[in-house]
Enzyme design. Structure first.
Site, PDB file in Angstrom:
ATOM      1  N   GLY A  77       0.832  -1.202   0.000  1.00 18.19           N
ATOM      2  CA  GLY A  77       0.000   0.000   0.000  1.00 18.19           C
ATOM      3  C   GLY A  77       0.854   1.234   0.000  1.00 18.19           C
ATOM      4  CB  VAL A  82       5.465  -3.561   4.591  1.00 19.78           C
ATOM      5  CG1 VAL A  82       6.228  -3.618   5.915  1.00 19.78           C
ATOM      6  CG2 VAL A  82       5.038  -2.128   4.300  1.00 19.78           C
ATOM      7  CE  LYS A  97       5.337   2.249   2.504  1.00 20.77           C
ATOM      8  NZ  LYS A  97       4.365   3.197   3.042  1.00 20.77           N
ATOM      9  CG  ASP A 190      -2.153   8.131   4.478  1.00 19.34           C
ATOM     10  OD1 ASP A 190      -3.382   8.165   4.248  1.00 19.34           O
ATOM     11  OD2 ASP A 190      -1.385   7.332   3.922  1.00 19.34           O
TER      12      ASP A 190
END
Length: 393
Positions: A77, A82, A97, A190
């Site tokens: 995402g 990840v 990540k 976010d």
């Protein structure tokens, strides 16, 4: 709530005097770090866990691609994948990540520089950071591994997350956002269930916050999928602040409480399916929309109505009433807390200080809840966890 007296932090330099991931004068850095940590209101357990993480981190040294061994994929995402990895020189288990970016070296170096701020983000409510580096067209961000995963993954297994559990989540998110704002002058940008991580020790931490403006710009095209959590003012392109993070938290709480993304709101039939009883007064008043020709019949959760196109969804967030919790199922305090987060005008929306003293938070803080036990039984984890071999309990 009474303020806790800061507990002294004990950090010992690495035996070989090595610096923290490529920074010089480890002793000076440790003294500055110790001072910053003592300003935080940590309880004994939080202090010990942070000490253990930082002591281990000193042994990591400079991160290099060859030093990692892949264990498994944890998720994808925000333009990256990840992985759970083993850092061979230290023996630590980390989350790595990988973000693939076609960018010029100067931009790449700026991103790595900006990410170094994460070394200073040390809080019980923020995922620990080991370092960032560039290798073979990819930026790697190496973080503490959280064995419970993210709350969107937990939600899939749980179906719905109980109000008492969401009380503890709310406290952690507010404290994490407050820490980022007060200590580092940054907002998250976010907040959503997939960016709230949990572990089998009962810790709840924020990840993936917007510390690098250059990385945000470079990944702008991949942010389309996260817009459904954005506040009305942000979607309209006007000035936004940490108040926008509060909207995103409120929307995330409604999603986790009812078991599906809450826009469009569930109708009476769906609410009955969700909660096994008739829930009055909260049905969606929006009439069913005709399906756009050629659009697939996928849907959110149990909603039998046709799915919204992204432009319909964004228009709904900006122009329609905000989502709310069904009144027959949740406490008045929780309903009011969410309503105050989801006021469309950011100037009228509750701020972090107001939320921290809200009745729902005060009640949740006083409640004895075995978060770790609930998480482990829900997702099938062993308890207690040792996310790294150095975890202090």
């Amino acid at each position: 709530m009474p303020k806790k007296k800061p507990t002294p932090i004990q950090l010992n330099p690495a035996p070989d005097g090595s610096a923290v991931n490529g920074t010089s004068s480890a002793e000076t850095n440790l003294e500055a770090l110790q001072k910053k940590l003592e300003e935080l209101e940590l309880d004994e357990q939080q202090r010990k866990r942070l000490e253990a993480f930082l002591t281990q981190k000193q042994k990591v040294g400079e991160l290099k691609d060859d030093d990692f061994e892949k264990i498994s994929e944890l998720g994808a995402g925000n333009g990256g994948v990840v992985f759970k990895v083993s850092h061979k020189p230290s023996g630590l288990v980390m989350a790595r990540k990988l973000i693939h970016l076609e960018i010029k070296p100067a931009i790449r170096n700026q991103i790595i520089r900006e990410l170094q701020v994460l070394h200073e983000c040390n809080s019980p409510y923020i995922v620990g950071f080991y370092g960032a580096f560039y290798s073979d067209g990819e930026i790697s961000i190496c973080m503490e591994h959280m064995d419970g995963g993210s709350l969107d993954q937990v939600l899939k297994k749980a179906g719905r997350i109980p109000e008492q559990i969401l009380g503890k989540v709310s406290i952690a998110v507010i404290k994490g956002l407050t820490y980022l704002r007060e200590k580092h002058k940054i907002m998250h940008r976010d907040v959503k269930p997939s960016n709230i991580l949990v572990n089998s020790r009962g810790e709840i931490k924020l990840c993936d916050f917007g510390v690098s403006g250059q990385l945000i710009d470079s990944m702008a095209n991949s942010f389309v999928g996260t817009r459904s959590y954005m506040s009305p003012e942000r979607l309209q392109g006007t000035h936004y602040s940490v108040q926008s993070d509060i909207w995103s938290m409120g929307l995330s709480l409604v999603e986790m409480a009812v078991g599906r993304y809450p826009i469009p709101p569930p109708d009476a039939k769906e609410l009955e399916l969700m909660f096994g009883c008739q829930v009055e007064g909260d049905a969606a008043e929006t009439p069913p929309r005709p399906r756009t020709p050629g659009r697939p019949l996928s849907s959110y959760g149990m909603d039998s109505r046709p799915p919204m196109a992204i432009f319909e969804l964004l228009d709904y967030i900006v122009n329609e009433p905000p989502p709310k919790l069904p009144s027959a199922v949740f406490s008045l305090e929780f309903q009011d807390f969410v309503n105050k987060c989801l006021i469309k005008n950011p100037a009228e929306r509750a701020d972090l200080k107001q939320l921290m003293v809200h009745a729902f938070i005060k009640r949740s803080d006083a409640e004895e809840v075995d978060f770790a036990g609930w998480l482990c039984s829900t997702i099938g984890l062993n308890q207690p966890s040792t996310p790294t071999h150095a975890a202090g309990v």
